[in-house]
Design a protein around this motif. Structure first.
Motif, mmCIF file in Angstrom:
data_model
loop_
_atom_site.group_PDB
_atom_site.id
_atom_site.type_symbol
_atom_site.label_atom_id
_atom_site.label_comp_id
_atom_site.label_asym_id
_atom_site.label_seq_id
_atom_site.Cartn_x
_atom_site.Cartn_y
_atom_site.Cartn_z
ATOM 1 N N ALA A 68 0.885 -1.176 0.000
ATOM 2 C CA ALA A 68 0.000 0.000 0.000
ATOM 3 C C ALA A 68 0.921 1.224 0.000
ATOM 4 O O ALA A 68 1.759 1.368 0.885
ATOM 5 C CB ALA A 68 -0.892 -0.007 1.228
ATOM 6 N N THR A 69 0.764 2.066 -1.038
ATOM 7 C CA THR A 69 1.651 3.219 -1.216
ATOM 8 C C THR A 69 0.827 4.504 -1.153
ATOM 9 O O THR A 69 -0.258 4.579 -1.729
ATOM 10 C CB THR A 69 2.352 3.144 -2.592
ATOM 11 O OG1 THR A 69 2.949 1.857 -2.729
ATOM 12 C CG2 THR A 69 3.421 4.209 -2.746
ATOM 13 N N ASP A 70 1.372 5.501 -0.440
ATOM 14 C CA ASP A 70 0.743 6.830 -0.412
ATOM 15 C C ASP A 70 0.609 7.312 -1.854
ATOM 16 O O ASP A 70 1.586 7.334 -2.604
ATOM 17 C CB ASP A 70 1.628 7.765 0.421
ATOM 18 C CG ASP A 70 1.058 9.180 0.537
ATOM 19 O OD1 ASP A 70 0.562 9.715 -0.480
ATOM 20 O OD2 ASP A 70 1.132 9.746 1.637
ATOM 21 N N ASN A 73 3.016 10.198 -2.538
ATOM 22 C CA ASN A 73 4.437 10.100 -2.201
ATOM 23 C C ASN A 73 4.844 8.620 -2.171
ATOM 24 O O ASN A 73 4.567 7.911 -1.202
ATOM 25 C CB ASN A 73 4.696 10.769 -0.839
ATOM 26 C CG ASN A 73 6.175 10.760 -0.474
ATOM 27 O OD1 ASN A 73 6.996 10.121 -1.130
ATOM 28 N ND2 ASN A 73 6.511 11.456 0.600
ATOM 29 N N ALA A 74 5.506 8.172 -3.240
ATOM 30 C CA ALA A 74 5.862 6.747 -3.385
ATOM 31 C C ALA A 74 6.848 6.269 -2.323
ATOM 32 O O ALA A 74 7.035 5.064 -2.135
ATOM 33 C CB ALA A 74 6.434 6.502 -4.779
ATOM 34 N N ALA A 75 7.470 7.182 -1.602
ATOM 35 C CA ALA A 75 8.430 6.784 -0.564
ATOM 36 C C ALA A 75 7.719 6.321 0.707
ATOM 37 O O ALA A 75 8.348 5.725 1.582
ATOM 38 C CB ALA A 75 9.373 7.940 -0.249
ATOM 39 N N ILE A 76 6.434 6.590 0.804
ATOM 40 C CA ILE A 76 5.679 6.186 1.992
ATOM 41 C C ILE A 76 4.815 4.977 1.609
ATOM 42 O O ILE A 76 3.894 5.085 0.802
ATOM 43 C CB ILE A 76 4.795 7.341 2.510
ATOM 44 C CG1 ILE A 76 5.654 8.563 2.861
ATOM 45 C CG2 ILE A 76 3.981 6.886 3.723
ATOM 46 C CD1 ILE A 76 4.852 9.798 3.210
ATOM 47 N N PHE A 77 5.156 3.818 2.196
ATOM 48 C CA PHE A 77 4.410 2.593 1.872
ATOM 49 C C PHE A 77 4.522 1.599 3.015
ATOM 50 O O PHE A 77 5.332 1.756 3.928
ATOM 51 C CB PHE A 77 4.926 1.967 0.566
ATOM 52 C CG PHE A 77 6.339 1.451 0.630
ATOM 53 C CD1 PHE A 77 6.609 0.160 1.079
ATOM 54 C CD2 PHE A 77 7.404 2.259 0.246
ATOM 55 C CE1 PHE A 77 7.914 -0.319 1.147
ATOM 56 C CE2 PHE A 77 8.715 1.785 0.311
ATOM 57 C CZ PHE A 77 8.971 0.501 0.757
ATOM 58 N N ASN A 78 3.715 0.563 2.946
ATOM 59 C CA ASN A 78 3.831 -0.572 3.854
ATOM 60 C C ASN A 78 3.451 -1.813 3.063
ATOM 61 O O ASN A 78 2.744 -1.737 2.059
ATOM 62 C CB ASN A 78 2.929 -0.391 5.077
ATOM 63 C CG ASN A 78 3.384 -1.248 6.249
ATOM 64 O OD1 ASN A 78 4.187 -2.171 6.095
ATOM 65 N ND2 ASN A 78 2.863 -0.949 7.438
#
Length: 193
Positions: A68-70, A73-78
């Protein structure tokens, strides 16, 4: 996530599981690894995973990762792991190489090995696990090893007494899901003088 197992013959586009990330902004879902053969597809905004092609039971259980990506902002995910299992259906019945066998048994033989029966089942796992049994009432004079398929007499016979021939119907049964399947073989046993 460990969704309910899928049937081997699940049609394409079958619902598998809904992935849901708690986040204040919209997220994009994607399968990042573990599904190299492309069995599954995920809806990028709803997180719903569906089948994408026919399932091959030998490739399962399958673990794949969903990210799951923001959305801004592709740098924020889990990431989370999804484990999918497939129920291998019982496709084949057991088959004996011969449907009819003739064997002889000398009279006055005590408990004797008569013939080794062996059925073949082209399923794997419990669907191919065979148990042997005797179907008819002649089973009182004969027994079968339910694991090995070896047929035995349980008592001596006398050639001078009737009958001089017995028909024993043997079955092999698999431990199949959702239903067990059987194959049959008739063994004609002739008592000799």
């Amino acid at each position: 996530y460990h969704p309910a197992p899928l049937a081997e013959k699940a049609p394409i586009d079958t619902f598998v599981v809904e992935i849901s990330a708690l986040y204040k902004l919209p997220v994009n879902y994607s399968i990042t690894s573990g599904d190299e053969k492309g069995y599954f597809v995920i809806h990028s905004s709803s997180g719903i995973v569906r089948t994408n092609k026919n399932l091959e039971p030998e490739d399962f259980p399958l673990n794949f990762k969903v990210r799951a990506t923001d959305s801004s902002n592709a740098a924020i995910f889990n990431e989370v792991e999804v484990k999918v299992e497939v129920i291998d259906e019982n496709n084949f019945p057991p088959v004996f190489p011969f449907s009819l066998l003739e064997e002889t048994l000398p009279e006055h033989s005590p408990s004797t090995q008569i013939v080794q029966l062996k059925a073949q089942d082209n399923d794997t796992g419990r669907n191919g696990l065979l148990t042997y049994g005797i179907l008819n009432e002649n089973g009182l004079k004969f027994r079968i090893n339910e694991t090995t398929g070896m047929l035995y007499s349980t008592a001596p016979f006398d050639y001078e007494e009737e009958p001089r021939e017995y028909q024993v119907v043997v079955y092999a049964e698999d431990d199949g899901i959702p239903e067990k399947k059987r194959g049959y073989c008739t063994v004609v046993i002739k008592i000799t003088d």
